[in-house]
Design a protein around this motif. Structure first.
Motif, short mmCIF file in Angstrom:
data_model
loop_
_atom_site.label_atom_id
_atom_site.label_comp_id
_atom_site.label_asym_id
_atom_site.label_seq_id
_atom_site.Cartn_x
_atom_site.Cartn_y
_atom_site.Cartn_z
N ILE A 1 0.83 -1.21 0.00
CA ILE A 1 0.00 0.00 0.00
C ILE A 1 0.87 1.26 0.00
O ILE A 1 0.56 2.24 -0.67
N ASN A 2 1.99 1.22 0.75
CA ASN A 2 2.90 2.37 0.81
C ASN A 2 3.92 2.38 -0.32
O ASN A 2 4.90 3.13 -0.26
N LYS A 3 3.72 1.55 -1.36
CA LYS A 3 4.53 1.50 -2.56
C LYS A 3 5.99 1.14 -2.28
O LYS A 3 6.90 1.63 -2.93
N ILE A 4 6.20 0.27 -1.30
CA ILE A 4 7.54 -0.23 -1.00
C ILE A 4 7.70 -1.56 -1.72
O ILE A 4 6.96 -2.51 -1.48
N LYS A 5 8.67 -1.62 -2.63
CA LYS A 5 8.88 -2.81 -3.45
C LYS A 5 10.10 -3.62 -3.03
O LYS A 5 10.14 -4.82 -3.18
N ILE A 6 11.14 -2.94 -2.50
CA ILE A 6 12.40 -3.58 -2.14
C ILE A 6 12.63 -3.38 -0.65
O ILE A 6 12.50 -2.28 -0.13
N VAL A 7 12.99 -4.48 0.04
CA VAL A 7 13.02 -4.47 1.50
C VAL A 7 14.32 -5.08 2.01
O VAL A 7 14.80 -6.07 1.46
N ASP A 8 14.88 -4.49 3.05
CA ASP A 8 15.95 -5.11 3.83
C ASP A 8 15.30 -5.67 5.10
O ASP A 8 14.52 -4.98 5.74
N ILE A 9 15.64 -6.90 5.46
CA ILE A 9 15.02 -7.53 6.63
C ILE A 9 16.09 -7.72 7.71
O ILE A 9 17.17 -8.24 7.43
N TYR A 10 15.75 -7.29 8.93
CA TYR A 10 16.63 -7.44 10.07
C TYR A 10 15.93 -8.33 11.10
O TYR A 10 14.88 -7.97 11.62
#
Length: 118
Positions: free
Chosen positions: A65-74
């Protein structure tokens, strides 16, 4: 500046009692957070893999919904929900750029007790 919105971070804290997930921007500004207590689970049900599965589905929907396509996961902690969350986020259409484990590890442990004087 428009491309900046495509990136984000997901912080996942998974303990024996709870699973907490936070979606942030790259600079650390919190967009949304979820825990199994917020979803209505209480007691021993908060630490189940089902609760962490629902958390990951909802946090990935919020990211889309917030247009985030690429993510780093911690990842942090030693609970059950870590692997399930990674699978579901990957299947939701979000590209995982990196996975980092930030679980604190003691370097030398606690200090020993003082030797007893008799």
């Amino acid at each position: 500046m428009k491309n900046f919105k495509k990136f984000g971070c997901i912080y996942l804290t998974s303990t024996f009692n709870n699973t907490i997930s936070t979606l942030t921007t790259l600079k650390g500004k919190t967009i949304s957070w979820l825990s199994s207590g917020v979803l209505g689970y209480k007691g021993a049900k908060k630490s189940t893999s089902l609760a962490s599965q629902i958390i990951s589905e909802k946090i990935s929907k919020i990211a889309i919904i917030n247009k985030i396509k690429i993510v780093d996961i911690y990842l942090k902690g030693i609970g059950f929900g870590k692997e399930i969350v990674l699978r579901i986020i990957n299947n939701s259409g979000i590209f995982i750029r990196s996975i980092t484990d930030i679980t604190p590890i003691p370097h030398n442990g606690c200090r020993n007790k003082k030797k007893r004087r008799v």
